[in-house]
Motif scaffolding. Sequence first.
Motif, short mmCIF file in Angstrom:
data_model
loop_
_atom_site.label_atom_id
_atom_site.label_comp_id
_atom_site.label_asym_id
_atom_site.label_seq_id
_atom_site.Cartn_x
_atom_site.Cartn_y
_atom_site.Cartn_z
N SER A 27 0.85 -1.19 0.00
CA SER A 27 0.00 0.00 0.00
C SER A 27 0.88 1.24 0.00
O SER A 27 1.63 1.49 0.95
CB SER A 27 -0.91 -0.01 1.24
N SER A 28 0.80 2.04 -1.07
CA SER A 28 1.70 3.18 -1.22
C SER A 28 1.08 4.45 -0.66
O SER A 28 -0.12 4.71 -0.83
CB SER A 28 2.03 3.39 -2.70
N ASN A 29 1.91 5.24 0.02
CA ASN A 29 1.47 6.49 0.63
C ASN A 29 2.50 7.59 0.38
O ASN A 29 3.70 7.33 0.31
CB ASN A 29 1.31 6.31 2.15
N ARG A 30 1.99 8.81 0.28
CA ARG A 30 2.89 9.96 0.10
C ARG A 30 3.76 10.12 1.33
O ARG A 30 3.28 10.09 2.45
CB ARG A 30 2.08 11.23 -0.17
N LEU A 31 5.07 10.32 1.09
CA LEU A 31 6.04 10.39 2.17
C LEU A 31 6.50 11.82 2.45
O LEU A 31 6.75 12.18 3.60
CB LEU A 31 7.25 9.52 1.82
N THR A 32 6.64 12.64 1.41
CA THR A 32 7.11 14.02 1.57
C THR A 32 6.05 14.99 1.06
O THR A 32 5.14 14.60 0.32
CB THR A 32 8.42 14.24 0.81
N PRO A 33 6.16 16.26 1.43
CA PRO A 33 5.15 17.24 0.99
C PRO A 33 5.12 17.42 -0.52
O PRO A 33 6.13 17.26 -1.20
CB PRO A 33 5.62 18.54 1.68
N LYS A 34 3.97 17.76 -1.03
CA LYS A 34 3.85 18.08 -2.45
C LYS A 34 4.67 19.34 -2.77
O LYS A 34 4.79 20.24 -1.95
CB LYS A 34 2.39 18.33 -2.82
N GLY A 35 5.24 19.36 -3.96
CA GLY A 35 5.95 20.53 -4.43
C GLY A 35 7.39 20.64 -3.99
O GLY A 35 8.05 21.64 -4.30
N GLU A 36 7.92 19.64 -3.28
CA GLU A 36 9.34 19.71 -2.90
C GLU A 36 10.24 19.61 -4.12
O GLU A 36 11.32 20.21 -4.14
CB GLU A 36 9.69 18.55 -1.96
N TYR A 37 9.81 18.87 -5.11
CA TYR A 37 10.62 18.63 -6.30
C TYR A 37 9.89 19.12 -7.55
O TYR A 37 8.66 19.26 -7.55
CB TYR A 37 10.93 17.14 -6.44
N ALA A 262 -0.53 9.65 -10.79
CA ALA A 262 -0.51 8.92 -12.06
C ALA A 262 0.85 8.81 -12.74
O ALA A 262 0.99 8.03 -13.67
CB ALA A 262 -1.49 9.58 -13.03
N ASN A 263 1.85 9.58 -12.32
CA ASN A 263 3.08 9.62 -13.11
C ASN A 263 4.35 9.32 -12.32
O ASN A 263 5.20 10.18 -12.12
CB ASN A 263 3.20 10.99 -13.80
N PRO A 264 4.51 8.06 -11.88
CA PRO A 264 5.76 7.68 -11.23
C PRO A 264 6.90 7.65 -12.25
O PRO A 264 6.72 7.18 -13.38
CB PRO A 264 5.46 6.27 -10.71
N THR A 265 8.06 8.15 -11.85
CA THR A 265 9.18 8.19 -12.78
C THR A 265 10.24 7.13 -12.48
O THR A 265 10.83 6.58 -13.40
CB THR A 265 9.85 9.57 -12.77
N ASN A 266 10.48 6.86 -11.21
CA ASN A 266 11.54 5.91 -10.88
C ASN A 266 11.34 5.39 -9.47
O ASN A 266 10.48 5.89 -8.73
CB ASN A 266 12.92 6.57 -11.02
N VAL A 279 9.35 5.79 -4.36
CA VAL A 279 8.95 6.10 -5.73
C VAL A 279 8.93 7.61 -5.91
O VAL A 279 8.36 8.33 -5.08
CB VAL A 279 7.55 5.53 -6.05
N THR A 280 9.54 8.09 -6.97
CA THR A 280 9.47 9.51 -7.30
C THR A 280 8.23 9.76 -8.15
O THR A 280 7.99 9.08 -9.15
CB THR A 280 10.73 9.96 -8.06
N GLN A 281 7.44 10.74 -7.74
CA GLN A 281 6.13 10.99 -8.35
C GLN A 281 6.13 12.38 -8.98
O GLN A 281 6.24 13.41 -8.30
CB GLN A 281 5.05 10.89 -7.28
N ALA A 282 6.04 12.41 -10.33
CA ALA A 282 6.07 13.69 -11.05
C ALA A 282 4.81 14.51 -10.81
O ALA A 282 4.86 15.74 -10.77
CB ALA A 282 6.26 13.45 -12.55
N ASP A 283 3.68 13.85 -10.68
CA ASP A 283 2.43 14.56 -10.37
C ASP A 283 2.47 15.01 -8.92
O ASP A 283 2.24 14.22 -8.00
CB ASP A 283 1.22 13.64 -10.59
N GLY A 284 2.79 16.28 -8.71
CA GLY A 284 2.86 16.81 -7.36
C GLY A 284 4.27 16.98 -6.84
O GLY A 284 4.50 17.65 -5.84
N GLY A 285 5.26 16.36 -7.50
CA GLY A 285 6.65 16.57 -7.13
C GLY A 285 7.00 16.09 -5.73
O GLY A 285 7.58 16.82 -4.94
N TYR A 286 6.68 14.84 -5.41
CA TYR A 286 6.95 14.31 -4.08
C TYR A 286 7.42 12.86 -4.16
O TYR A 286 7.43 12.24 -5.23
CB TYR A 286 5.72 14.41 -3.17
#
Length: 297
Positions: A27-37, A262-266, A279-286
Amino acid sequence: MRRLINICMAALVFGLTSAAADEFLFSSNRLTPKGEYTAGIEGPAVDATGNLFVVNYHQKGTVGRLRPGAEQSELFATLPAGSVGNGIRFSQDGRMYIADYRKHNVLVMEAGQTAAHVYFHSSHFNQPNDLAIAADGTLYASDPSFAHGSGQIWRIERKSDGSSGAVMLCDRKMGTTNGIDLSPDGKTLYVSESQSREVWAYELQGARLTSARLVKKFDSGELDGLRTDIDGKIFVTRPTKGTVAVLTSDGNLVREIKLSAANPTNLTFGGPDGKTVYVTQADGGYIESFFVDRPGR
């Protein structure tokens, strides 16, 4: 997050049913705030002390660091002017290698340092994208040409006076080479091709890629970053579909892990036991994460 960790550990210790364990483990969950990257969030890689490194922290040409247990990333390094990082890998001696697609380099930071310098450069690079590293320090770099729907793989050796590298010979014409990793025994190289939605396996014979074998062709979406676990299972991100697909080495789909956007990069393995996938997530930069039952390679 701590509650999720405790639940996950309880599932392992007290032997919940496989269905219940899967619910917690994958079960995947956001780990860092949106917009950091930026939307170019990539990397990622974990060092020997558990720090997670990801490129393009707040702006292009940077590397961010997430310390173990932290909830926010921090600026770790700024790359040389004009350089923009993509894949990151660590050698056993703590060196950080970074694929610099903008300047056609592979950069390196010595252990304990934050200044990057050129490890290998070639004007024949399309755009070095992702890296894999062998036990002896040999690097393999994916090198796609998205404009032409093609790609190649570089082999870069560490020498006493620097490095040397060349495009690997291969009997088949490759597509847009992207994610890349080795099998646990180091004899097979797995490569995802973005636009063809295919994962390929090659036997390593020095500077040659031999016995090309199609592992899996997906029906839709694209493919990006790829990693293997200690059992040889292949984890590959699927941008636009928003999942990480898990394959056996012979191409059977074990599961698809739904992500928070929707857009995991790596992706990469880390955590104290190697069973956390970041997982690095381009949608939201987190960065998001989930737990698995077996550690990474």
